[in-house]
Scaffold this motif. Structure first.
Motif, PDB file in Angstrom:
ATOM      1  N   ALA A   8       0.728  -1.170   0.135  1.00 29.26           N
ATOM      2  CA  ALA A   8      -0.216  -0.213   0.378  1.00 29.26           C
ATOM      3  C   ALA A   8       1.020   1.297   0.256  1.00 29.26           C
ATOM      4  N   HIS A   9       1.281   1.762  -1.421  1.00 26.37           N
ATOM      5  CA  HIS A   9       2.020   2.622  -1.658  1.00 26.37           C
ATOM      6  C   HIS A   9       1.560   3.041  -2.815  1.00 26.37           C
ATOM      7  N   PRO A  10       1.146   4.852  -2.765  1.00 28.10           N
ATOM      8  CA  PRO A  10       0.355   5.420  -3.927  1.00 28.10           C
ATOM      9  C   PRO A  10       1.945   5.461  -5.248  1.00 28.10           C
ATOM     10  N   ARG A  13       8.295   4.810  -7.701  1.00 27.48           N
ATOM     11  CA  ARG A  13       9.030   5.200  -6.961  1.00 27.48           C
ATOM     12  C   ARG A  13       9.791   5.180  -5.730  1.00 27.48           C
ATOM     13  N   SER A  14       8.810   5.952  -4.504  1.00 24.95           N
ATOM     14  CA  SER A  14       9.344   5.088  -3.649  1.00 24.95           C
ATOM     15  C   SER A  14       9.806   4.538  -2.967  1.00 24.95           C
ATOM     16  N   LEU A  15      10.054   4.921  -1.177  1.00 23.33           N
ATOM     17  CA  LEU A  15      10.552   3.939  -0.647  1.00 23.33           C
ATOM     18  C   LEU A  15      10.855   2.579  -0.618  1.00 23.33           C
ATOM     19  N   ASN A  16       9.210   2.974  -0.137  1.00 25.89           N
ATOM     20  CA  ASN A  16       8.660   0.892  -0.140  1.00 25.89           C
ATOM     21  C   ASN A  16       8.488   1.003  -1.348  1.00 25.89           C
ATOM     22  N   GLY A  17       8.705   0.991  -3.056  1.00 29.24           N
ATOM     23  CA  GLY A  17       8.402   0.627  -3.758  1.00 29.24           C
ATOM     24  C   GLY A  17       9.573  -0.380  -3.688  1.00 29.24           C
ATOM     25  N   SER A  18      10.478   0.785  -3.361  1.00 30.45           N
ATOM     26  CA  SER A  18      12.063   0.344  -3.933  1.00 30.45           C
ATOM     27  C   SER A  18      12.223  -1.360  -2.895  1.00 30.45           C
ATOM     28  N   LEU A  19      11.787  -0.791  -1.787  1.00 31.74           N
ATOM     29  CA  LEU A  19      12.253  -2.339  -0.629  1.00 31.74           C
ATOM     30  C   LEU A  19      11.128  -3.343  -1.206  1.00 31.74           C
ATOM     31  N   PRO A  99       3.746   2.340   4.416  1.00 34.04           N
ATOM     32  CA  PRO A  99       4.692   3.702   5.739  1.00 34.04           C
ATOM     33  C   PRO A  99       3.419   3.965   6.400  1.00 34.04           C
ATOM     34  N   LEU A 100       3.893   3.680   7.717  1.00 34.33           N
ATOM     35  CA  LEU A 100       2.586   4.401   9.035  1.00 34.33           C
ATOM     36  C   LEU A 100       2.442   5.753   8.585  1.00 34.33           C
ATOM     37  N   TRP A 101       1.605   5.355   8.383  1.00 38.29           N
ATOM     38  CA  TRP A 101       0.299   7.075   8.845  1.00 38.29           C
ATOM     39  C   TRP A 101      -0.674   7.190   9.479  1.00 38.29           C
ATOM     40  N   TRP A 102      -0.368   8.177   9.974  1.00 43.50           N
ATOM     41  CA  TRP A 102      -1.133   8.698  10.964  1.00 43.50           C
ATOM     42  C   TRP A 102      -1.176   7.076  12.446  1.00 43.50           C
ATOM     43  N   PHE A 103       0.256   6.825  12.424  1.00 42.06           N
ATOM     44  CA  PHE A 103       0.662   5.878  13.470  1.00 42.06           C
ATOM     45  C   PHE A 103      -0.493   4.832  13.281  1.00 42.06           C
ATOM     46  N   SER A 104      -1.132   4.070  11.814  1.00 37.37           N
ATOM     47  CA  SER A 104      -1.758   2.815  11.554  1.00 37.37           C
ATOM     48  C   SER A 104      -1.521   2.341   9.945  1.00 37.37           C
ATOM     49  N   VAL A 151       7.089  -1.956   7.651  1.00 34.99           N
ATOM     50  CA  VAL A 151       7.020  -0.890   7.409  1.00 34.99           C
ATOM     51  C   VAL A 151       7.359   0.246   7.718  1.00 34.99           C
ATOM     52  N   THR A 152       7.410   1.495   7.101  1.00 33.95           N
ATOM     53  CA  THR A 152       8.086   2.063   6.969  1.00 33.95           C
ATOM     54  C   THR A 152       7.991   3.761   8.146  1.00 33.95           C
ATOM     55  N   THR A 153       8.321   3.985   8.921  1.00 34.46           N
ATOM     56  CA  THR A 153       8.210   5.863   9.390  1.00 34.46           C
ATOM     57  C   THR A 153       9.160   6.872   9.259  1.00 34.46           C
ATOM     58  N   GLY A 154       8.433   7.639   9.492  1.00 35.12           N
ATOM     59  CA  GLY A 154       8.921   9.350   9.502  1.00 35.12           C
ATOM     60  C   GLY A 154       9.908   9.182  11.027  1.00 35.12           C
ATOM     61  N   GLY A 155       9.460   8.936  11.868  1.00 35.26           N
ATOM     62  CA  GLY A 155      10.140   9.089  13.359  1.00 35.26           C
ATOM     63  C   GLY A 155      11.417   8.266  13.434  1.00 35.26           C
ATOM     64  N   TRP A 156      11.583   8.525  14.956  1.00 34.32           N
ATOM     65  CA  TRP A 156      13.185   7.894  14.845  1.00 34.32           C
ATOM     66  C   TRP A 156      12.697   6.691  15.812  1.00 34.32           C
ATOM     67  N   HIS A 159      11.357   7.875  19.453  1.00 39.53           N
ATOM     68  CA  HIS A 159      11.008   7.631  19.744  1.00 39.53           C
ATOM     69  C   HIS A 159       9.458   6.775  19.692  1.00 39.53           C
ATOM     70  N   TYR A 160       9.722   5.439  19.056  1.00 34.66           N
ATOM     71  CA  TYR A 160       8.896   4.317  19.566  1.00 34.66           C
ATOM     72  C   TYR A 160       9.333   3.127  20.586  1.00 34.66           C
ATOM     73  N   LEU A 161      10.468   3.435  21.565  1.00 36.64           N
ATOM     74  CA  LEU A 161      11.212   3.080  22.340  1.00 36.64           C
ATOM     75  C   LEU A 161       9.794   3.214  23.808  1.00 36.64           C
TER      76      LEU A 161
HETATM   77  P1  FAD Z   1       9.946   8.546   0.987  1.00 35.53           P
HETATM   78  O1  FAD Z   1       9.398   9.347   0.847  1.00 35.53           O
HETATM   79  O2  FAD Z   1       9.773   8.133  -0.989  1.00 35.53           O
HETATM   80  O3  FAD Z   1      11.640   8.272   0.069  1.00 35.53           O
HETATM   81  C1  FAD Z   1      11.731   7.689   2.294  1.00 35.53           C
HETATM   82  C2  FAD Z   1      13.455   8.028   1.297  1.00 35.53           C
HETATM   83  O4  FAD Z   1      14.064   7.097   0.397  1.00 35.53           O
HETATM   84  C3  FAD Z   1      14.096   9.715   0.502  1.00 35.53           C
HETATM   85  O5  FAD Z   1      15.262  10.369   0.936  1.00 35.53           O
HETATM   86  C4  FAD Z   1      14.027   8.800  -1.038  1.00 35.53           C
HETATM   87  O6  FAD Z   1      14.993   9.066  -2.091  1.00 35.53           O
HETATM   88  C5  FAD Z   1      14.601   7.476  -0.661  1.00 35.53           C
HETATM   89  N1  FAD Z   1      15.041   6.538  -1.068  1.00 35.53           N
HETATM   90  C6  FAD Z   1      13.771   5.776  -1.747  1.00 35.53           C
HETATM   91  N2  FAD Z   1      14.266   4.786  -2.672  1.00 35.53           N
HETATM   92  C7  FAD Z   1      15.712   4.592  -2.417  1.00 35.53           C
HETATM   93  C8  FAD Z   1      16.358   3.876  -3.154  1.00 35.53           C
HETATM   94  N3  FAD Z   1      15.836   2.894  -3.458  1.00 35.53           N
HETATM   95  N4  FAD Z   1      17.440   3.887  -2.777  1.00 35.53           N
HETATM   96  C9  FAD Z   1      18.354   4.997  -1.980  1.00 35.53           C
HETATM   97  N5  FAD Z   1      17.288   5.356  -1.212  1.00 35.53           N
HETATM   98  C10 FAD Z   1      15.888   5.708  -1.569  1.00 35.53           C
HETATM   99  N6  FAD Z   1       5.097   9.153  10.020  1.00 35.53           N
HETATM  100  C11 FAD Z   1       5.460   8.700  11.607  1.00 35.53           C
HETATM  101  O7  FAD Z   1       6.628   8.154  11.951  1.00 35.53           O
HETATM  102  N7  FAD Z   1       4.360   8.781  12.062  1.00 35.53           N
HETATM  103  C12 FAD Z   1       3.504   8.614  11.400  1.00 35.53           C
HETATM  104  O8  FAD Z   1       2.319   8.851  12.087  1.00 35.53           O
HETATM  105  C13 FAD Z   1       3.038   9.154  10.468  1.00 35.53           C
HETATM  106  N8  FAD Z   1       2.602   9.679  10.006  1.00 35.53           N
HETATM  107  C14 FAD Z   1       1.546  10.174   8.551  1.00 35.53           C
HETATM  108  C15 FAD Z   1       0.894  10.510   7.789  1.00 35.53           C
HETATM  109  C16 FAD Z   1       1.347  10.782   6.965  1.00 35.53           C
HETATM  110  C17 FAD Z   1      -0.581  11.121   5.521  1.00 35.53           C
HETATM  111  C18 FAD Z   1       2.211  10.957   6.020  1.00 35.53           C
HETATM  112  C19 FAD Z   1       1.769  11.469   4.186  1.00 35.53           C
HETATM  113  C20 FAD Z   1       3.022  10.403   6.020  1.00 35.53           C
HETATM  114  C21 FAD Z   1       3.297  10.482   7.791  1.00 35.53           C
HETATM  115  N9  FAD Z   1       3.738   9.672   8.270  1.00 35.53           N
HETATM  116  C22 FAD Z   1       4.480   9.180   9.370  1.00 35.53           C
HETATM  117  C23 FAD Z   1       6.320   9.811   7.944  1.00 35.53           C
HETATM  118  C24 FAD Z   1       5.624   8.510   6.697  1.00 35.53           C
HETATM  119  O9  FAD Z   1       6.053   7.181   8.055  1.00 35.53           O
HETATM  120  C25 FAD Z   1       7.124   8.258   6.160  1.00 35.53           C
HETATM  121  O10 FAD Z   1       6.849   9.544   5.279  1.00 35.53           O
HETATM  122  C26 FAD Z   1       7.248   7.196   4.553  1.00 35.53           C
HETATM  123  O11 FAD Z   1       7.191   6.004   6.386  1.00 35.53           O
HETATM  124  C27 FAD Z   1       8.345   6.884   4.024  1.00 35.53           C
HETATM  125  O12 FAD Z   1       7.850   6.108   3.213  1.00 35.53           O
HETATM  126  P2  FAD Z   1       8.246   6.267   2.199  1.00 35.53           P
HETATM  127  O13 FAD Z   1       8.429   5.314   0.646  1.00 35.53           O
HETATM  128  O14 FAD Z   1       6.881   7.129   1.510  1.00 35.53           O
HETATM  129  O15 FAD Z   1       9.170   7.037   1.293  1.00 35.53           O
END
Ligand code: FAD
Length: 259
Positions: A8-10, A13-19, A99-104, A151-156, A159-161
């Motif tokens: 589930a990623h739109p 070419r995202s990180l999730n797509g690569s994984l 990707p973790l979106w709004w903690f789910s 799962v991928t997260t934005g947070g460190w 932050h999840y310990l």
């Molecule tokens: P991308 O943004 O596609 O990529 C991340 C990085 O990886 C970029 O720098 C990209 O260039 C790089 N990359 C991609 N592919 C490769 C590759 N093959 N080789 C090297 N580098 C690469 N985070 C939280 O922690 N908690 C939350 O509750 C949360 N809620 C969110 C809600 C929403 C609606 C959104 C949009 C984001 C939220 N986030 C949250 C952040 C979210 O979890 C991250 O943006 C997401 O996990 C990143 O994954 P991605 O696949 O979208 O990464």
């Protein structure tokens, strides 16, 4: 073995797509058969509603549980739902990737669960009586199959310990791992979590992907999370409360449900 990835990623070419691509390549190279449901690419309908039950008489009040039961039992489900159920039954292991979106999970994946997990298929299974509350939490249609979250997260990670501001990752994922996966019978492996995803470069990606390869190579070897089975004697009947004294000192919250 047969592996089903629900992705589930739109953005491909995202990180999730690569994984996702890495997982498919690794699993295929290891000799597994892999099917991916790419929910955004498939145009998956996220909302569970009356359109899911085309055999229900027009104008009748929608009772979702009853309609779901009838559609599953009578083979009148929509084709997209039936196909996802077929893939789940086909698989030896299921990976939910998001990707973790709004903690789910993203809404599209939650909608996949709501629509695909029909009554009589993933819930409402087995004897329901004063003695028993169905086949669930360790029993059910997916018993014998394995499941894992990627799962991928934005947070460190900090932050999840335990004392981290976001709460422990195991607690945040509990409704998915225990409620969505263990409930209908999956043996659930520890999640593979990539923290602080925005700080990614080629070198870190290779190290993350190598660790993911390692986890995939142990998909049928690693011990699953030791959630307590509902019908294993740890819970009072019919209250379904964990019996007093089974927990270890200090064990509380969601962790009570791990033996
Ligand atoms: P991308 O943004 O596609 O990529 C991340 C990085 O990886 C970029 O720098 C990209 O260039 C790089 N990359 C991609 N592919 C490769 C590759 N093959 N080789 C090297 N580098 C690469 N985070 C939280 O922690 N908690 C939350 O509750 C949360 N809620 C969110 C809600 C929403 C609606 C959104 C949009 C984001 C939220 N986030 C949250 C952040 C979210 O979890 C991250 O943006 C997401 O996990 C990143 O994954 P991605 O696949 O979208 O990464």
């Amino acid at each position: 073995m047969k592996i089903f990835i629900v992705y589930a990623h739109p953005e491909p070419r995202s990180l999730n797509g690569s994984l996702r691509d890495r997982m498919v390549a690794t699993l295929t190279a290891e000799g597994h058969e892999v099917i991916v449901s790419d929910l955004y690419a498939q145009g998956w309908k996220a909302a569970l509603d009356g359109a899911d039950f085309p055999a229900e008489a027009a104008g009748t009040r929608l009772d979702v549980v009853a309609a779901s039961h009838r559609a599953f039992a009578e083979g009148t489900q929509t084709a997209d739902v039936a196909e996802e159920q077929r893939r789940l039954l086909w698989a030896d292991a299921v990976i939910l990737q998001f990707p973790l979106w709004w903690f789910s999970m993203p809404a599209i994946l939650k909608g996949w669960v709501e629509r695909v997990y029909a009554h009589g298929f993933a819930y409402g299974v087995g004897e329901h009586s004063d003695r028993r509350w169905g086949d669930r939490y360790g029993e059910g249609v997916f018993a014998g199959k394995r499941a894992m979250l990627v799962v991928t997260t934005g947070g460190w990670s900090e932050h999840y310990l335990e004392r981290g501001i976001n709460g422990p990752i195991d607690d945040l994922l509990f409704p998915i791992q225990h409620g969505i996966l263990f409930y209908p019978g999956f043996s659930v492996l520890d999640p593979f979590v990539v923290y602080r995803a925005s700080k990614m470069d080629a070198q870190r990606f290779e190290s993350v992907a190598t660790e993911l390869d390692r986890r995939l190579s142990k998909l049928f070897v690693d011990a699953p999370i030791a959630y307590r089975p509902q019908n294993g004697g740890d819970y009072e009947i019919p209250s379904m409360r964990l019996k007093e004294g089974l927990e270890q000192a200090g064990q509380q919250g969601f962790r009570l449900h791990r033996s």
